[in-house]
Design an enzyme around this catalytic site. Structure first.
Site, mmCIF file in Angstrom:
data_model
loop_
_atom_site.group_PDB
_atom_site.id
_atom_site.type_symbol
_atom_site.label_atom_id
_atom_site.label_comp_id
_atom_site.label_asym_id
_atom_site.label_seq_id
_atom_site.Cartn_x
_atom_site.Cartn_y
_atom_site.Cartn_z
ATOM 1 N N SER A 8 10.751 -7.535 -5.055
ATOM 2 C CA SER A 8 9.521 -6.567 -5.358
ATOM 3 C C SER A 8 9.963 -5.151 -4.735
ATOM 4 O O SER A 8 10.276 -4.899 -3.627
ATOM 5 C CB SER A 8 8.329 -6.999 -4.124
ATOM 6 N N HIS A 31 10.074 -7.318 -9.666
ATOM 7 C CA HIS A 31 8.591 -7.156 -9.451
ATOM 8 C C HIS A 31 7.992 -5.751 -9.291
ATOM 9 O O HIS A 31 8.626 -5.100 -8.190
ATOM 10 C CB HIS A 31 8.290 -8.145 -8.404
ATOM 11 N N ASP A 33 5.014 -3.665 -8.283
ATOM 12 C CA ASP A 33 3.393 -3.460 -7.740
ATOM 13 C C ASP A 33 2.815 -2.295 -8.022
ATOM 14 O O ASP A 33 3.175 -1.064 -7.427
ATOM 15 C CB ASP A 33 3.493 -3.806 -6.429
ATOM 16 N N MET A 35 -0.634 -0.383 -7.630
ATOM 17 C CA MET A 35 -1.960 -0.547 -6.708
ATOM 18 C C MET A 35 -2.800 0.740 -7.031
ATOM 19 O O MET A 35 -1.989 1.887 -7.082
ATOM 20 C CB MET A 35 -1.522 -0.749 -5.511
ATOM 21 N N HIS A 64 2.850 -6.310 -11.674
ATOM 22 C CA HIS A 64 1.756 -7.152 -10.890
ATOM 23 C C HIS A 64 0.909 -5.932 -10.797
ATOM 24 O O HIS A 64 0.963 -4.814 -10.033
ATOM 25 C CB HIS A 64 2.304 -7.703 -9.641
ATOM 26 N N MET A 66 -2.595 -4.515 -9.493
ATOM 27 C CA MET A 66 -3.675 -4.620 -8.543
ATOM 28 C C MET A 66 -4.427 -3.455 -8.689
ATOM 29 O O MET A 66 -4.533 -2.480 -7.841
ATOM 30 C CB MET A 66 -3.029 -4.717 -7.133
ATOM 31 N N MET A 135 -1.441 -15.636 -5.141
ATOM 32 C CA MET A 135 -1.265 -14.463 -3.797
ATOM 33 C C MET A 135 -1.228 -15.415 -2.619
ATOM 34 O O MET A 135 -2.150 -16.329 -2.225
ATOM 35 C CB MET A 135 -2.311 -13.596 -3.775
ATOM 36 N N ASP A 173 3.501 -14.815 -4.561
ATOM 37 C CA ASP A 173 3.823 -13.638 -3.905
ATOM 38 C C ASP A 173 3.150 -13.185 -2.758
ATOM 39 O O ASP A 173 1.808 -13.374 -2.395
ATOM 40 C CB ASP A 173 3.129 -12.564 -4.930
HETATM 41 C C1 DX5 Z 1 1.741 -7.494 -1.884
HETATM 42 C C2 DX5 Z 1 2.663 -7.259 -3.173
HETATM 43 C C3 DX5 Z 1 3.962 -8.131 -3.083
HETATM 44 C C4 DX5 Z 1 4.537 -7.370 -1.696
HETATM 45 C C5 DX5 Z 1 5.335 -8.522 -1.153
HETATM 46 O O1 DX5 Z 1 0.479 -7.186 -2.275
HETATM 47 O O2 DX5 Z 1 1.971 -7.834 -4.230
HETATM 48 O O3 DX5 Z 1 4.509 -8.142 -4.494
HETATM 49 O O4 DX5 Z 1 5.629 -6.505 -2.318
HETATM 50 O O5 DX5 Z 1 6.059 -8.529 -0.160
HETATM 51 P P1 DX5 Z 1 6.536 -9.395 0.715
HETATM 52 O O6 DX5 Z 1 7.496 -10.120 0.118
HETATM 53 O O7 DX5 Z 1 7.164 -8.404 1.966
HETATM 54 O O8 DX5 Z 1 5.329 -10.237 1.423
HETATM 55 ZN ZN ZN Z 2 3.187 -8.325 -6.057
#
Ligand code: DX5
Ligand code: ZN
Length: 222
Positions: A8, A31, A33, A35, A64, A66, A135, A173
């Site tokens: 990620s 990956h 993210d 948000m 991903h 969010m 998650m 994740d």
């Molecule tokens: C959290 C993200 C993850 C995050 C995971 O909401 O969706 O992808 O980057 O980070 P680690 O591996 O540090 O828990």
């Molecule tokens: Zn993620």
């Protein structure tokens, strides 16, 4: 399919993103993210940045989302080059249509559930999904502690996939690292996101290979 590792970039240096993307080229997926500051309290990047990442990344993008209103936005991420797009069930109005739209654009369709969402809510959708993301932290931030109590969700999904004669990919994740990856794989997970575990390592390539090797040790299904 064997074990797949998806670093990620939430834990990358956003001022040196291309450098940090190239540093994880030994992985299987990148990956990303997204948000929106509404579905989750944090805010990251959106379409124009993801579009450029798709152009420079040697790995396929595992986006991903969010965000609110994935019905409107998820297909746009497939259009700018994401090979896999994950939307959250909690934010979706019509998950079947989102999945069909993603597949129609040539992307893999994936649905995520937060820790508080029962696995039973996603089970009726697996016929239209290529992956389910379970998650293992509350979405929003990297570096949080792994929630082992989510493992029964993976096992339920793996059994449902096997019963349906499917090879549904199961992603975990949040908090995945050397000390938790075998728990995830033993429960049925096969696509592992790792943010802080990979980016905190001096040698990112070596960390990715170590995680994959640990996962392969306990990986049973075909
Ligand atoms: C959290 C993200 C993850 C995050 C995971 O909401 O969706 O992808 O980057 O980070 P680690 O591996 O540090 O828990
Ligand atoms: Zn993620």
């Amino acid at each position: 399919m064997g074990i797949q590792i998806a670093p990620s970039i939430l834990s990358a240096d956003f001022a040196n993103l291309e450098r940090d993307i190239l540093a994880v080229a030994d992985a299987d997926w990148l990956h990303v993210d997204v948000m929106d500051g509404h579905f989750v309290p944090n805010l990251t990047i959106g379409l124009p940045v993801v579009e450029r990442i798709a152009q420079v990344s040697p790995l396929p993008l595992d986006v991903h989302l969010m965000i609110e209103d994935p019905d409107r936005w998820a297909p746009r991420y497939a259009e700018v080059g994401a090979a896999s797009v994950t939307f959250h069930l909690e934010a979706a109005r019509d998950p079947r249509t989102i999945a069909a739209d993603l597949r129609g654009l040539g992307a893999r369709a994936s649905c995520a559930i937060k820790p508080g969402t029962p696995v039973e809510e996603v089970l009726p959708l697996i016929d239209v999904l290529d992956m389910v993301l379970v998650m293992t932290v509350e979405p929003g931030f990297g570096g949080q502690a792994f929630m082992a109590d989510m493992m029964p969700k993976l096992t339920t999904l793996r059994e449902a996939s096997d019963r349906a004669g499917r090879d549904l990919w199961l992603q975990a994740d949040g908090g995945v690292a050397r000390d938790t990856i075998q728990t995830v794989v033993a429960a049925g997970g096969d696509v592992l996101v790792a943010g802080s575990a990979v980016y905190a390592a001096e040698d990112r390539g070596a960390e990715i290979r170590a995680l994959r090797a640990l996962g392969e040790e306990v990986h049973h299904h075909a």
